[in-house]
Each structure stands twice: as C-alpha cells, then as structure tokens.
Design an enzyme around this catalytic site. Structure first.
Site, PDB file in Angstrom:
ATOM      1  N   ALA B  75       0.800  -1.207   0.053  1.00 60.83           N
ATOM      2  CA  ALA B  75      -0.071  -0.019   0.065  1.00 60.83           C
ATOM      3  C   ALA B  75       0.880   1.353   0.103  1.00 60.83           C
ATOM      4  CB  ALA B  75      -1.024  -0.080   0.977  1.00 60.83           C
ATOM      5  N   GLN B 182      -7.084  -0.667   4.877  1.00 61.33           N
ATOM      6  CA  GLN B 182      -7.589  -1.193   6.204  1.00 61.33           C
ATOM      7  C   GLN B 182      -9.287  -1.465   5.769  1.00 61.33           C
ATOM      8  OE1 GLN B 182      -6.047  -1.971   8.953  1.00 61.33           O
ATOM      9  NE2 GLN B 182      -4.354  -0.671   8.750  1.00 61.33           N
ATOM     10  N   THR B 242       9.523  -7.564 -12.235  1.00 62.31           N
ATOM     11  CA  THR B 242       9.220  -8.740 -12.328  1.00 62.31           C
ATOM     12  C   THR B 242       8.068  -9.031 -11.232  1.00 62.31           C
ATOM     13  OG1 THR B 242      11.273  -9.948 -13.005  1.00 62.31           O
ATOM     14  CG2 THR B 242       9.828 -11.337 -12.204  1.00 62.31           C
ATOM     15  N   CYS B 328       3.454   1.945  12.520  1.00 62.77           N
ATOM     16  CA  CYS B 328       4.489   2.635  11.828  1.00 62.77           C
ATOM     17  C   CYS B 328       5.195   3.735  12.561  1.00 62.77           C
ATOM     18  CB  CYS B 328       4.165   3.377  10.596  1.00 62.77           C
ATOM     19  SG  CYS B 328       3.544   1.875   9.490  1.00 62.77           S
TER      20      CYS B 328
END
Lengths: 378, 405
Positions: B75, B182, B242, B328
């Site tokens: 995200a 979320q 990739t 975080c």
C-alpha cells in the site's frame, strides 16, 4: 520440462521454500514494539546481516526493496549527482530510470564485444569534469552475461571522482563481487535470480547520505524506502545466499563451455555474444542468423525446453534483442538470438537434449521457409 | 523469547497470513517458478495465468475490471504512485485535498509534492474522526486535482463517507483516491458506485502475504499516472519489475476469501468487540472510546484510560500484542497525530491502546485481554496520586503544579 532460463527467474530451493513458509506463518509487523514485532524485526536484522556478510559490506549499507527494478530506480532517480552516464548494454529498467531522473544523461556506446568504450568514457568524464558524475553499468548483463572490465573502468572513475553504480542482479552469487575493493558507490540486487522468491531485492549504498528517499511513509529502511518489508521474501533471500557455492558455479561454467564447443563444432558460424570476453558462467546468447528468435523459442517450448529470446522484461517488444542491437550485430543475426541460461541443477543430459533440439530445429527449418504451407504446423 | 504465549491483538498493524492463502501460494513457489513475463514458454505461461486469475479476484472484490488493477509491492507504493503519479501527470492542476489523519505514506507523498510547489489542504476531522463534507466542498477549487481520503483509518478504524466524497468529486471533475488498505474485505467497496478513480490495497492487512499490494486505476473515466518505476513495461507501463507470482496469487486468494466471508466475519468480530467493551466499561470508569462509535470497522477498538501512565500500562499487559499507536509510528515516542487531530488530550494520548481484533481472535482471548487490561489499569490507578485527587473531586486542570519534581 527442461528449464534453461535461470536469468529470467531461478527456481527456489526447497530449503528456501521451507524457510519462507515458516515466516509466512508467523504474525507481526517489523515496526511494532511488542514481542511479535520484535521477533519479526530480529528476523529482518539477521537476514540483513547474512547478506551483508556474504558481500563483505556493513549491514547499514544494505537496504531491501521489492526487486532489482525498484533498486535501479531508487539509485538512479535518487542519487545526488548532476550528470548520469549509463552503458548502452544495460537493463531496460536502468535505462528508463535514468531517463526519468530529469537530469542530464548520456547513453555510452559499447564495442562489438559489449564492453564499455573507455575512450568515450574518458571523453565524457573530462567534458563534465566540473559536475558530479554517476556511471551506471550492468555487471553481468542479463541477455549476454557480459562482465565489464571493472579494473580499467574504476581506474578512470576513481581518478575523476565518478560515482559508480552496478546492476549486479545476474552476477550475485555467480561471480565474485568485490564491492569494497572496487570501491563502487551503489549496487542493485535481485532476490529471485539467486533462488529467493520473487518480490525482493536490495540496494547496496556505500554512503547513505547521497541517496534521496524513494518512497515516503512509515520510515522503514533508514527512511529511504518506506513500506512494511516483505519479510518472508527477505528471509528467503538470505537463505538462498547461504546455499551458494563457488564450486557449483565452476561446474556450471564447465557445462556451459562444453555446450558452446559442441555447438560450434556443429555450426562453426554460430555467433555467441561476448564469447571471447568475461561473462557470467551460466549464460550463452547464441544466434545462427537463419531462424527468428520467436520461432525457435516456441519450437523449443514444444519440445519441453524453456529458453528466452532475450530479457523477459522485453518479451513483448519486437526483435532484435536489445543487447545485440547495441553491440551492432547485423540485423539478420540479431533477429535470431536466443538466450540459454543454466543453473547448478541443470544436468548435462538436459543440455544434450536441448542441443539436439536446437540443431534439429535449424536443420528442418530451411525447407520450411521454402514450403510455406507447412508453417501452419508451428 | 517465543511469541507463542502472546495474544495477538494488532490486526491493523498486520494480519496473519490465512493458511488457505498460503496453500494457494505453495505450487507457485515449488513447481511453477517461471517469470510471468516469459511469455514464450510453458512455466512463464502458467505463472502468468496464476497472476491473471489473481488480478480478476482482486478486481471482483471492489467491483472493478481486471484490467484496472496493477500489482505493487504494498500500500505504501500504491499510495506514493497514486498521489505523486497523478500530480506529475496532470501537473497543470496544483492543488490536492487530503486529511490530517491519513497514513504516513499519504502524508509523506503530499509533503514531497508541497516541496515541489503543489498546494495541499489537510482537512481537519471532528471528534468522531470523520471529515465534514461541507468543509470538503469549500476546500475544492478550480485548480484542485485530487481528493485523497482513506476509507478506514488504521488507528481508530473510522469509516469515511466514501460514496458522498466520490459523488462530490465526480460532480466537480476532481480525481478521487482512497487508501483502502484497512477497508478491503472489511467494508463493502464498489469503485463504480462510489466514483473512486484510484484505490490502494495492501496484502498483509487482509490475511495475505507481506510484500504485495495493488492499485486500482480507473479506465472509465480514464485516469493516467506517471510511473515511479519504469523499465520492463509490465503492468500496463504503470509499474515495472518482475511480478512476484506467489505473492500475487496470495493477494488474489486473500481478496476472494475476504469477499466471501466479510458478512459473517464482521458479525462475529462485532460480537467479540461488544463482549470486550462490556467488560471494560463495567469494571472501569474514565475510559473513552476514540473515534466514531457507529462508523467504524468491527475489528478496531481504540481506548484512552485516564489517570494511568502509558508506559506502565504497556508493561502491565506484556502478554498482549497490541499497539499504543499506529505500528509505523509506535517506535517513536511522540503521541499519535491521529488522536491529536481528534482533539484527544496530550496527557491521554499516551495512555491509549489500539486493540485490533480479527479472523483468528477467540472469545477466550478477548475475555483474557479485557481482564488483563482492567487489572493493570486498576492497579496503576491505585498507585496514582492523580487518581486519588480526581476521586476527591479535585479538577486536575485547575491545579497549579509546583516547580520541583
């Protein structure tokens, strides 16, 4: 299925898969302070240490990314240098990153052996002597496996204080990387080319202060690359590094060389890119000039053999192969190049099977081009 | 140190990978190890089929077309790409509206654009944590390029009026981006009905693996972005590199499961939350629930406990894995900017706990956690002179504190 496409993606070792699965079964975010989080951040730190030890660099100089493409972008878009010089024999992701950097940049030509033209390099370095310069090279180019002559290049670059970036996605584990001895500034790595799962890569940066932040957010990876790290991939990366052994790769090189000798006996005109130069031990870009790359790849697939017509990243693009174009190989030959890239698990029987198929395809090809209706069988 | 004795209550930081998801991923680690971009051979082909099936699963969860989904590393990348990529592509419009309580990666992307000359409006939120639609309307200008409002907040679980915001943006011709990390699998999302142009998805917040996410980029109307990562032309040129086949397959399966089970899962977790709150509020006074009560996902509880000391509280509940702020940010000791935006007192913010419930949370765990928290709070209050004063009817705000410690 015979897999001769290690440069596109190397298979994961079962031991790596076990470790990856174990980590996937654990819960926790490396940034959380509680025990679940701490356990995850200690796994992250152990993996970082193992890879840093392998490369003989400090743990703090290694940042994890989602893969080599991101690593190339993070370095080439984010480096604190005014002028970017890049070898024409580079991966598309590095060439694109340089173009996106909005800085002055030049694509430097290579010789017909794929080596950086040192005279041209010297000219550019002299021309920009008032500016700060970065030089980006692919060390172990993905289509040809060509290794640049770093001693000579570093001689020029050190004298002129040029920052050197290597894209070593294909070289990691396959040839020695003496990063500190060479004195390179930054290196891009890929996990899945060494047997880690896809979705993980790394950046080596000798001096972090020279790199601007690539993705802002939670401040992970020293604030330079935010986002919850792909822990299972990172641990798998470290695990894959552990199983690398130089003797295995020496054997790989033997097999590759034997294959090339056999094929040269069959067709003395066979072109093998960079054959006389230093190359990765596992890569062989061969061209006959008589049959298009795509047809060969499709027919080999029909025989159960996986090879590529150059870099997978450019698979949708038209021929000729990028590497052969910049090495100024004649168009007809360049249009017929296929890349065979083997690994420690590749057996001689598999190579033998491939060689027979390759020869058969070419030997039956000539009449087909005369008798058009047979094409529908392809 | 083992984590097995811990009770995991941090589902907004990350979720365990569902075993059914893992099972789907396994063949792509073991047998199908091709590069999905190697179109000419069988392994590459099978890998590509796996990726494309996953893309369709992700799309179905939010009412999008598979062609509108690109895979990213998570995200954070999706949000960076959506905001910076749109700003750089449509660079003639220089104004972006967001909120004060967005995830750090949205705020960081906005700040970077600010430094490069864009103007950003950071909308405040009320006590409930929801934005005021009138304020949003007033903030819109002729040069507004984009509105970026998260669907569900990571700290307080509050759901924003996404459909209303989408209608407003469409009417004004403004792009609408929502960080739904979320929200996917927790609330119904329909990008067409809600007029969403860009939507960010995270794998590891919805029982998928870490290292994978997605960005929905609308094709009708067509939204364009400048790529952050270019080079192999994968993902329609929006994102190169990739694709990690097993991770893509995992995200697809996680989305499919979330969609199938959302209703029953939500009602089960709602039950757990009620059970938890009942226990807390029947044993403790001076506890506040942060954020709107009705408009929030069932798996989030954010409580402030007055008259206790934050660090002491965390020490008292060491066998519960939960956060005192967003994962975080919790390593830094600053108080949560989300709670501050809600107007939560600076003294109360550090004593706030985020209790995240999810798919694998049991009744027993919830009971145990509520009891532990009650016990810890009561014990700390017993030792607290502030609590004693408050019980004696002294208004602590009026107290003149001495200079000595």
């Amino acid at each position: 299925m015979i897999y001769l496409d290690y440069n596109s993606s190397a298979p994961c070792d079962i031991r790596v898969i076990h470790r990856v699965t174990e980590v996937l079964k654990q819960v926790g975010n490396t940034s959380s302070v509680h025990r679940c989080g701490q356990l995850m951040s200690s796994l992250l730190s152990q993996a970082r240490r193992r890879i840093a030890d392998f490369l003989d660099v400090s743990k703090d100089s290694l940042l994890f990314t989602s893969g080599a493409t991101e690593s190339n972008h993070m370095i080439l878009q984010g480096i604190d240098r005014d002028v970017l010089l890049i070898s024409a024999l580079s991966h598309p992701s590095a060439l694109e990153a340089v173009a996106l950097s909005k800085k002055v940049y030049h694509i430097l030509p290579v010789t017909e052996d794929g080596l950086l033209d040192l005279d041209v390099l010297t000219r550019y370095v002299t021309h920009y002597s008032e500016s700060s310069i970065l030089l980006s090279l692919s060390y172990g180019e993905s289509e040809t496996g060509i290794l640049q002559p770093l001693d000579a290049i570093m001689g020029i670059c050190k004298a002129a204080d040029v920052f050197v970036h290597l894209d070593a996605s294909q070289a990691l584990g396959r040839v020695p990387l003496l990063l500190r001895k060479w004195g390179v500034g930054a290196v891009s790595f890929s996990g899945h080319k060494v047997g880690a799962p896809q979705g993980v890569g790394a950046v080596y940066i000798q001096n972090r202060a020279l790199l601007h932040r690539f993705m802002g957010g939670g401040g992970q990876e020293g604030g330079l690359r935010s986002g919850t790290p792909n822990l299972s991939g990172i641990v798998g990366f470290a695990e894959a590094m552990d199983s690398i052994s130089s003797s295995l790769w020496a054997e790989v090189e033997n097999k590759r060389n034997r294959m090339e000798s056999h094929l040269m006996e069959w067709n003395p005109d066979l072109y093998i890119a960079g054959k006389k130069r230093d190359r990765l031990p596992n890569t062989s870009l061969m061209a006959t000039g008589s049959l298009s790359s795509h047809i060969q790849v499709i027919r080999l697939d029909g025989e159960g053999i996986c090879v590529s017509a150059g870099s997978a990243c450019g698979a949708k693009k038209q021929l000729p192969l990028h590497s052969l174009t910049v090495m100024k190989v004649a168009q007809k030959k360049a249009n017929s190049g296929i890349r065979v890239s083997i690994g420690p698990k590749t057996t001689w029987d598999e190579i033998d099977f491939f060689m027979r198929a390759y020869q058969r395809i070419h030997e039956t090809a000539l009449p087909i081009s005369k008798k058009m209706p047979n094409r529908s069988k392809i | 140190m083992s984590s097995s004795s811990l009770i995991y209550l941090d589902y907004q930081a990350t979720t365990p990978c569902d075993p059914r998801v893992l099972e789907k991923m396994m063949p792509y680690f073991k047998e199908i190890y091709g590069n999905p971009h190697s179109r000419n051979h069988d392994f590459g082909w099978k890998a590509e089929q796996g990726v494309e099936a996953a893309r369709a699963q992700v799309a179905a969860t939010i009412g999008a077309d598979a062609k509108e989904i690109i895979f990213t590393s998570g995200a954070t990348e999706s949000n960076n790409l959506a905001i910076k990529g749109a700003a750089k592509f449509y660079s003639e419009k220089r104004h972006i509206i967001t909120t004060q309580i967005e995830h750090k990666c949205v705020l960081a992307s906005c700040r970077q654009l600010e430094r490069e000359g864009w103007e950003i409006t950071y909308l405040p939120v009320g006590k409930t944590g929801r934005i005021d639609l009138d304020q949003l309307k007033k903030a819109m200008r002729p040069d507004t390029l984009m509105v970026s409002v998260m669907a569900v907040n990571n700290e307080i679980g509050v759901i924003q009026p996404i459909e209303e915001i989408g209608a407003m943006c469409r009417e004004k011709g403004v792009l609408f981006h929502t960080d739904a990390a979320q929200a996917v699998g927790k609330i119904p999302l329909d990008v067409k009905k809600m007029n969403i142009d860009l939507l960010s998805i995270s794998g590891h917040k919805l029982y998928g693996p870490k290292g994978i996410g997605a960005l929905y980029i609308s094709r009708k109307p067509r939204v364009r972005l400048e790529a952050l990562i270019h080079g192999g032309d994968q993902e329609r040129g929006f994102r190169s590199g990739t694709l990690p086949t097993p991770l893509c397959v995992g995200l697809g399966e996680a989305c499919a499961l979330a969609q199938q089970e959302m209703e029953s899962e939500n009602s089960r977790i709602e039950g757990l939350r009620k059970q938890f709150l009942k226990k807390i509020f029947s044993s403790l006074s001076d506890v506040t629930l942060n954020g709107d009560e009705a408009y929030r996902i069932p798996g989030n509880i954010n409580l402030s406990f007055a008259y206790v000391e934050g660090e002491g509280l965390m020490m008292g509940i060491k066998d519960l894995a939960l956060s005192s702020g967003s994962a975080c940010t919790s390593q830094s000791l600053e108080s949560s900017y989300v709670l501050r935006a809600l107007g939560v007192d600076d003294d109360l913010a550090p004593t706030s706990l985020r209790i995240g419930l999810g798919r694998f949370t049991t009744h027993e765990e919830v009971d145990y956690a509520a009891d532990s928290i009650c016990r810890a709070v009561l014990k700390l209050r017993e030792m607290s002179p502030l609590w004693e004063m408050a019980q004696a009817g002294i208004d602590l705000r009026t107290v003149q504190w001495g200079q000595h410690h």
